[in-house]
Scaffold this active site. Sequence first.
Site, PDB file in Angstrom:
ATOM      1  CE  LYS A  43      11.659  18.913 -12.994  1.00  0.00           C
ATOM      2  NZ  LYS A  43      10.324  19.588 -13.362  1.00  0.00           N
ATOM      3  CG  HIS A  90      -1.710  -1.141   1.654  1.00  0.00           C
ATOM      4  ND1 HIS A  90      -2.898  -1.450   0.880  1.00  0.00           N
ATOM      5  CD2 HIS A  90      -1.061  -2.240   2.130  1.00  0.00           C
ATOM      6  CE1 HIS A  90      -3.387  -2.832   1.297  1.00  0.00           C
ATOM      7  NE2 HIS A  90      -2.409  -3.230   2.141  1.00  0.00           N
TER       8      HIS A  90
END
Length: 467
Positions: A271, A144
């Site tokens: 980036k 999960h």
Amino acid sequence: MDDSTLDFTSSLDVDSQLAFYDVLGSLAHVKMLKKCGILPEEDCDAITGGLKEILSEIEENRYAPDYSLEDIHTNIEFTLTSRIGPAGGRLHTGRSRNDQVATDFKMYLRDRILLAADKLDGLIKCLVDIAADNGNTLMPGFTHMQHAQPVSLAQHMLAHAFRFSRDADRFLDAFERMNKCPLGAAALAGTTYPVDRRMTSDALGFREPTENSMDTVSDRDFVTEIAYCAAQTAIHLSSLSEELVIWSSQEFGFAEMDDRYTTGSSIMPQKKNPDIAELIRGRTGISAGALVSMMMTTKGLPLTYNRDLQEDKKPVMESLSSVISCLNIMARAISTTKFDKKRMEDATRKGQINATDLADYLVSKGIPFREAHGIVGAAVRRSIETGKNLEDMELEELRTFSDRIGPDVYGILPVEKCMERRNSYGGTSPGSTDVQMSLAIEQMMQRDEKIRQESLFIKECWKKLRE
Ligand code: ARG
């Protein structure tokens, strides 16, 4: 025929890719026509000579199909006849485009299957290499997306490796099932000529001829099956890609993809984007789409050949090309990715990831598992409140939860121990991942042998047909 009809029905843009196989299929067919005495020898020899010439042109990229003819099969027959005269018109004796196109496509797909399986093994090898260096590299195992239990990076990489191993096996299974020759089924009912289907099947490297002529010209489940193999591979690739994307984020910082396999931003100088992983994830749509497309194209079709079947090629061809290029680039990207072991290990120390081990410890002291689960729940709550990990609590504090806890608890609580002690078959301990690596390599070697043999055999057949 109106020009618009030709334009609408033409499949040349797609089936030009089958040109090579189409000529080989014809070479096998004419060899059989000669041997069975169905056509005069001199016609067969003229046809064979003409076909060989066309084959060389195709290989050297010199063959230019004529768009006034609707597909590659018609084109090649037309070229042949225009070169050798009326004998060329005899090639189609005892054959139809219906069995011809199925044969061509099967030959094309066989080669693509072997390539896809080989590329899968290339990626698996990269994953196993990473595993070999990281049997002791700790990281959180997630369920999960929550910290669940400590694992090693090796275990995590091998999980992906075995998925891809099944994908490769699936391709080779599909190969076995589809490797039967359609030639001789003719239009749908077989033929009145005394053809030898076994002979053409052998010449083209198929295992045997297909069993039923009507099934043969309408069967496309081999295409659907391969579309599924490709789609499942794409789905597995998308999972690995997703993890690379998350692991590359500042929040995780588990992995840094190499500069060669990342891209920058046009505006933000800092980036470093995992575009390759994102594109692989995105291209899953192409492959899943091809599978759905095949199922929809064939749904509800009556026997036997219907023109709908012409739509069987483009999606799966694109899907296979996409998957093969994704496998290539993923192998490069993953093998050059740097894993931040410190960051992974630090993360493993968060989230009371050793709670199961404490529960198992209590069970070993005679407490029923359900009760142990509750006791550890209370300890975890305390750990969250005080910000102190279970392994960092004093014995006295731990004993407030259960007096069965003794000093030996510190032998099982460190996260390294949690990982190392999971030494069941298939588990995450270094010993268990060593076993897994040999299994993965063995599976790969078996496949490599099969791929090598089949490829060699097919090449041998091509060679014989050209002698
Ligand atoms: N271009 C066709 C295809 O790919 C070839 C078969 C045509 N057969 C026919 N009966 N019209 O399916």
